[in-house]
Motif scaffolding. Structure first.
Motif, PDB file in Angstrom:
ATOM      1  N   ALA A  95       0.833  -1.205   0.000  1.00 41.99           N
ATOM      2  CA  ALA A  95       0.000   0.000   0.000  1.00 41.99           C
ATOM      3  C   ALA A  95       0.871   1.259   0.000  1.00 41.99           C
ATOM      4  N   LYS A  96       1.942   1.225   0.787  1.00 41.40           N
ATOM      5  CA  LYS A  96       2.861   2.367   0.839  1.00 41.40           C
ATOM      6  C   LYS A  96       3.512   2.591  -0.523  1.00 41.40           C
ATOM      7  N   LEU A  97       3.962   1.515  -1.162  1.00 41.62           N
ATOM      8  CA  LEU A  97       4.606   1.634  -2.469  1.00 41.62           C
ATOM      9  C   LEU A  97       3.622   2.112  -3.534  1.00 41.62           C
ATOM     10  N   LYS A  98       2.368   1.670  -3.436  1.00 46.05           N
ATOM     11  CA  LYS A  98       1.358   2.142  -4.384  1.00 46.05           C
ATOM     12  C   LYS A  98       1.152   3.645  -4.245  1.00 46.05           C
ATOM     13  N   ASN A  99       1.147   4.133  -2.997  1.00 44.41           N
ATOM     14  CA  ASN A  99       1.003   5.568  -2.772  1.00 44.41           C
ATOM     15  C   ASN A  99       2.190   6.335  -3.334  1.00 44.41           C
ATOM     16  N   ILE A 100       3.391   5.791  -3.131  1.00 43.08           N
ATOM     17  CA  ILE A 100       4.588   6.435  -3.675  1.00 43.08           C
ATOM     18  C   ILE A 100       4.523   6.447  -5.197  1.00 43.08           C
ATOM     19  N   GLN A 102       1.837   6.433  -7.066  1.00 43.88           N
ATOM     20  CA  GLN A 102       0.842   7.418  -7.489  1.00 43.88           C
ATOM     21  C   GLN A 102       1.398   8.832  -7.382  1.00 43.88           C
ATOM     22  N   SER A 103       2.144   9.105  -6.309  1.00 45.33           N
ATOM     23  CA  SER A 103       2.758  10.422  -6.161  1.00 45.33           C
ATOM     24  C   SER A 103       3.745  10.688  -7.283  1.00 45.33           C
ATOM     25  N   LEU A 104       4.547   9.681  -7.639  1.00 43.97           N
ATOM     26  CA  LEU A 104       5.496   9.842  -8.737  1.00 43.97           C
ATOM     27  C   LEU A 104       4.768  10.117 -10.049  1.00 43.97           C
ATOM     28  N   ASP A 105       3.670   9.404 -10.285  1.00 47.49           N
ATOM     29  CA  ASP A 105       2.871   9.662 -11.493  1.00 47.49           C
ATOM     30  C   ASP A 105       2.376  11.104 -11.504  1.00 47.49           C
ATOM     31  N   ASN A 106       1.919  11.580 -10.338  1.00 48.99           N
ATOM     32  CA  ASN A 106       1.420  12.958 -10.258  1.00 48.99           C
ATOM     33  C   ASN A 106       2.528  13.970 -10.524  1.00 48.99           C
ATOM     34  N   TYR A 107       3.703  13.719  -9.928  1.00 47.22           N
ATOM     35  CA  TYR A 107       4.821  14.633 -10.170  1.00 47.22           C
ATOM     36  C   TYR A 107       5.244  14.616 -11.636  1.00 47.22           C
ATOM     37  N   ARG A 110       2.789  16.525 -13.575  1.00 51.79           N
ATOM     38  CA  ARG A 110       2.932  17.949 -13.238  1.00 51.79           C
ATOM     39  C   ARG A 110       4.101  18.577 -13.980  1.00 51.79           C
ATOM     40  N   TYR A 111       5.255  17.916 -13.948  1.00 54.11           N
ATOM     41  CA  TYR A 111       6.426  18.513 -14.574  1.00 54.11           C
ATOM     42  C   TYR A 111       6.400  18.373 -16.093  1.00 54.11           C
ATOM     43  N   THR A 112       5.641  17.407 -16.605  1.00 50.35           N
ATOM     44  CA  THR A 112       5.406  17.352 -18.051  1.00 50.35           C
ATOM     45  C   THR A 112       4.584  18.557 -18.482  1.00 50.35           C
ATOM     46  N   THR A 113       3.582  18.925 -17.667  1.00 52.01           N
ATOM     47  CA  THR A 113       2.804  20.133 -17.940  1.00 52.01           C
ATOM     48  C   THR A 113       3.705  21.356 -17.949  1.00 52.01           C
ATOM     49  N   LEU A 114       4.633  21.413 -16.988  1.00 56.47           N
ATOM     50  CA  LEU A 114       5.551  22.554 -16.914  1.00 56.47           C
ATOM     51  C   LEU A 114       6.409  22.684 -18.171  1.00 56.47           C
ATOM     52  N   SER A 156      -1.078  19.783  10.004  1.00 65.86           N
ATOM     53  CA  SER A 156      -2.370  19.108  10.109  1.00 65.86           C
ATOM     54  C   SER A 156      -2.674  18.220   8.902  1.00 65.86           C
ATOM     55  N   ILE A 157      -1.822  18.281   7.884  1.00 66.46           N
ATOM     56  CA  ILE A 157      -2.055  17.530   6.650  1.00 66.46           C
ATOM     57  C   ILE A 157      -1.290  16.219   6.689  1.00 66.46           C
ATOM     58  N   ASP A 158      -1.940  15.132   6.342  1.00 63.75           N
ATOM     59  CA  ASP A 158      -1.265  13.841   6.248  1.00 63.75           C
ATOM     60  C   ASP A 158      -0.177  13.923   5.180  1.00 63.75           C
ATOM     61  N   SER A 159       0.985  13.355   5.468  1.00 65.20           N
ATOM     62  CA  SER A 159       2.122  13.468   4.550  1.00 65.20           C
ATOM     63  C   SER A 159       1.826  12.911   3.165  1.00 65.20           C
ATOM     64  N   SER A 160       0.975  11.880   3.085  1.00 67.74           N
ATOM     65  CA  SER A 160       0.652  11.309   1.777  1.00 67.74           C
ATOM     66  C   SER A 160      -0.153  12.286   0.938  1.00 67.74           C
ATOM     67  N   ASP A 161      -0.858  13.227   1.573  1.00 74.82           N
ATOM     68  CA  ASP A 161      -1.570  14.274   0.837  1.00 74.82           C
ATOM     69  C   ASP A 161      -0.663  15.466   0.562  1.00 74.82           C
ATOM     70  N   LEU A 162       0.154  15.805   1.548  1.00 75.99           N
ATOM     71  CA  LEU A 162       1.038  16.959   1.408  1.00 75.99           C
ATOM     72  C   LEU A 162       2.074  16.740   0.305  1.00 75.99           C
ATOM     73  N   PHE A 163       2.527  15.481   0.153  1.00 79.00           N
ATOM     74  CA  PHE A 163       3.546  15.165  -0.854  1.00 79.00           C
ATOM     75  C   PHE A 163       2.973  14.255  -1.942  1.00 79.00           C
ATOM     76  N   SER A 164       1.737  14.528  -2.331  1.00 79.31           N
ATOM     77  CA  SER A 164       1.058  13.677  -3.316  1.00 79.31           C
ATOM     78  C   SER A 164       1.513  13.944  -4.740  1.00 79.31           C
ATOM     79  N   GLY A 165       2.220  15.048  -4.945  1.00 76.56           N
ATOM     80  CA  GLY A 165       2.641  15.400  -6.300  1.00 76.56           C
ATOM     81  C   GLY A 165       1.771  16.452  -6.950  1.00 76.56           C
ATOM     82  N   HIS A 166       0.594  16.706  -6.375  1.00 81.15           N
ATOM     83  CA  HIS A 166      -0.268  17.765  -6.907  1.00 81.15           C
ATOM     84  C   HIS A 166       0.295  19.126  -6.501  1.00 81.15           C
ATOM     85  N   PRO A 167       0.137  20.129  -7.345  1.00 83.33           N
ATOM     86  CA  PRO A 167       0.604  21.465  -6.952  1.00 83.33           C
ATOM     87  C   PRO A 167      -0.205  21.988  -5.780  1.00 83.33           C
TER      88      PRO A 167
END
Length: 281
Positions: A95-100, A102-107, A110-114, A156-167
């Protein structure tokens, strides 16, 4: 018949290195049956079975200190319970690796958009609703109180949300769009979260960016260019017959992760609009 095996022979049988067997000996996990007068380690053929158990457990990612306990409790009940606990740990790791992932996909998205953003274009498009955790109102970015607000907010933000890769985002009251210095207007910091995680936060922390039509564009170095950017937006709305219909949303696409210079920050500004129904003057 040969009674003892050298460390090299035992290592070749197990497909591991001599160094590994030496380490197992040093920590008391798998010791040779005797040490020769020459200081060499010797193993018995029967030790194959014990080494097989160690290699099995190691392949299942059981920690070495737990393997020692396994070897002392080789019965069905103990092993079954141990394997079930190990499965739970592995499921948590998956589950932890899946979250990581997903975050990598989001990043990456994001940077492809940039890489492909256009500072000159302004677009009109439909946006789906999205949810954000919001901070308290921040009156002045440079005030010491704003740092305290940010501190309370991000803690107050869960780290998986804070570092999700979304701007990360910012929300400014719509009326500030027409003020002379938009950058000085009070605002709230935002962190995007998926709808299935809304239950983790208090209702008063949650804001929804409504589904609807938005005029949007990218801007570099908000502090120095926001007023020029706003003038472009006002002209665009006037030319196309749109009017502001809500608060203004900003997304920080490029931050300190990809540039050490604050002037390189790239924002996307989204303004909700409706068609102006007022008669033309």
């Amino acid at each position: 018949m040969k009674k003892f095996l050298t460390i090299s022979e035992m290592a070749n049988y197990a497909g591991i290195s001599r160094r590994t067997l030496i380490y197992y000996d040093q920590i008391g996990l798998f010791k040779p049956v005797k040490i020769g007068e020459n200081g060499y380690r010797y193993y018995s053929i029967e030790q194959y079975f014990e080494l097989d158990v160690i290699l099995l457990l190691k392949n299942l990612d059981v920690p070495l200190e737990e393997i020692q306990t396994f070897l002392k409790n080789r019965n069905v009940s103990y092993v079954l319970e141990g394997f079930m606990k190990q499965k739970e740990r592995i499921d948590e790791e998956i589950a932890k690796l899946k979250n990581i992932r997903q975050s990598l996909d989001n990043y990456i998205d994001r940077y492809t958009t940039l890489k492909n953003f256009d500072l000159e274009s302004i677009t009109y498009s439909y946006r789906e609703a999205e949810y954000f955790v919001a901070s308290e109102v921040i009156e002045n970015f440079y005030d010491i109180n704003s740092l305290q607000v940010y501190g309370r907010f991000y803690s107050s933000i869960d780290s998986s949300d804070l570092f999700s890769g979304h701007p990360i985002g910012f929300l400014v009251e719509g009326g500030a769009f027409y003020e002379e210095n938009f950058h000085d207007a009070p605002y709230r910091a935002l962190v995007k979260i998926p709808s299935e995680r809304l239950h983790l936060y208090k209702d008063q922390q949650i804001l929804q960016r409504p589904a609807g039509y938005y005029v949007s564009g990218f801007m570099k170095d908000e502090i120095h260019h926001i007023n020029i950017f706003n003038n472009r937006f006002r002209n665009y709305l006037k030319e196309h017959g749109y009017q502001l219909n809500g608060d203004i949303w900003e997304l920080l696409w490029q931050d300190e992760t990809t540039s050490e210079n604050p002037e390189d920050q790239i924002f996307e500004v989204l303004i909700p609009v409706i068609k102006n129904t007022a008669p033309a003057e």
